[in-house]
Design a protein around this motif. Structure first.
Motif, PDB file in Angstrom:
ATOM      1  N   TRP A 197      48.630 -48.423   1.711  1.00 32.32           N
ATOM      2  CA  TRP A 197      47.654 -49.171   2.501  1.00 32.32           C
ATOM      3  C   TRP A 197      47.063 -50.318   1.695  1.00 32.32           C
ATOM      4  CZ3 TRP A 197      46.304 -50.658   6.965  1.00 32.32           C
ATOM      5  CH2 TRP A 197      45.072 -51.241   7.169  1.00 32.32           C
ATOM      6  N   ILE A 198      46.803 -50.097   0.421  1.00 30.38           N
ATOM      7  CA  ILE A 198      46.239 -51.150  -0.429  1.00 30.38           C
ATOM      8  C   ILE A 198      47.214 -52.316  -0.541  1.00 30.38           C
ATOM      9  CG2 ILE A 198      45.526 -51.692  -2.787  1.00 30.38           C
ATOM     10  CD1 ILE A 198      44.440 -48.803  -2.940  1.00 30.38           C
ATOM     11  N   MET A 199      48.493 -52.028  -0.733  1.00 27.05           N
ATOM     12  CA  MET A 199      49.496 -53.087  -0.856  1.00 27.05           C
ATOM     13  C   MET A 199      49.678 -53.838   0.462  1.00 27.05           C
ATOM     14  SD  MET A 199      50.469 -53.200  -3.871  1.00 27.05           S
ATOM     15  CE  MET A 199      49.514 -52.264  -5.025  1.00 27.05           C
ATOM     16  N   ILE A 200      49.769 -53.119   1.571  1.00 27.77           N
ATOM     17  CA  ILE A 200      49.967 -53.759   2.867  1.00 27.77           C
ATOM     18  C   ILE A 200      48.758 -54.624   3.225  1.00 27.77           C
ATOM     19  CG2 ILE A 200      50.138 -53.300   5.350  1.00 27.77           C
ATOM     20  CD1 ILE A 200      51.867 -50.837   4.568  1.00 27.77           C
ATOM     21  N   SER A 201      47.558 -54.128   2.976  1.00 31.10           N
ATOM     22  CA  SER A 201      46.368 -54.905   3.325  1.00 31.10           C
ATOM     23  C   SER A 201      46.226 -56.139   2.438  1.00 31.10           C
ATOM     24  CB  SER A 201      45.115 -54.040   3.245  1.00 31.10           C
ATOM     25  OG  SER A 201      44.874 -53.630   1.922  1.00 31.10           O
ATOM     26  N   ALA A 202      46.613 -56.039   1.167  1.00 31.84           N
ATOM     27  CA  ALA A 202      46.526 -57.199   0.277  1.00 31.84           C
ATOM     28  C   ALA A 202      47.504 -58.290   0.697  1.00 31.84           C
ATOM     29  CB  ALA A 202      46.795 -56.771  -1.159  1.00 31.84           C
ATOM     30  N   VAL A 203      48.725 -57.915   1.005  1.00 32.01           N
ATOM     31  CA  VAL A 203      49.721 -58.897   1.442  1.00 32.01           C
ATOM     32  C   VAL A 203      49.324 -59.481   2.799  1.00 32.01           C
ATOM     33  CG1 VAL A 203      52.124 -59.165   2.167  1.00 32.01           C
ATOM     34  CG2 VAL A 203      51.588 -57.893   0.094  1.00 32.01           C
ATOM     35  N   GLY A 204      48.862 -58.633   3.696  1.00 30.75           N
ATOM     36  CA  GLY A 204      48.431 -59.118   5.002  1.00 30.75           C
ATOM     37  C   GLY A 204      47.257 -60.076   4.906  1.00 30.75           C
ATOM     38  N   GLU A 205      46.331 -59.802   4.014  1.00 27.91           N
ATOM     39  CA  GLU A 205      45.175 -60.678   3.844  1.00 27.91           C
ATOM     40  C   GLU A 205      45.595 -62.058   3.354  1.00 27.91           C
ATOM     41  OE1 GLU A 205      41.185 -60.843   1.059  1.00 27.91           O
ATOM     42  OE2 GLU A 205      42.057 -58.905   1.566  1.00 27.91           O
ATOM     43  N   VAL A 206      46.540 -62.109   2.428  1.00 30.24           N
ATOM     44  CA  VAL A 206      47.019 -63.389   1.923  1.00 30.24           C
ATOM     45  C   VAL A 206      47.747 -64.159   3.026  1.00 30.24           C
ATOM     46  CG1 VAL A 206      48.647 -64.459   0.323  1.00 30.24           C
ATOM     47  CG2 VAL A 206      47.136 -62.660  -0.476  1.00 30.24           C
ATOM     48  N   MET A 207      48.544 -63.459   3.815  1.00 28.94           N
ATOM     49  CA  MET A 207      49.289 -64.134   4.880  1.00 28.94           C
ATOM     50  C   MET A 207      48.361 -64.630   5.986  1.00 28.94           C
ATOM     51  SD  MET A 207      52.642 -61.731   5.067  1.00 28.94           S
ATOM     52  CE  MET A 207      53.548 -62.759   6.199  1.00 28.94           C
TER      53      MET A 207
END
Length: 63
Positions: free
Chosen positions: A46-56
């Motif tokens: 979840w931490i990785m997905i949310s970080a990448v999603g936030e940047v996108m």
């Protein structure tokens, strides 16, 4: 068919456990305040997905 589902579940579980070990090792070597907490270790997907999603979503993502 049932063997394929079981194999897929086992592979996902193995990848999750490997990710937990990698996140724990990363937190031990990084200057982090979360070194001994279980939340970042157990919730690493979840931490990785949310970080990448936030940047996108922010629009600062470029190839």
């Amino acid at each position: 068919m049932i063997y394929a589902v079981i194999t897929l579940a086992v592979l996902v579980l193995i990848l999750y456990v490997c990710g937990c070990f990698l996140m724990r090792a990363f937190l031990k070597t990084a200057d982090s305040t979360d070194k001994d907490k279980l939340y970042p270790v157990l919730c690493w997907p979840w931490i990785m997905i949310s970080a990448v999603g936030e940047v996108m979503i922010s629009g600062k993502f470029e190839w």
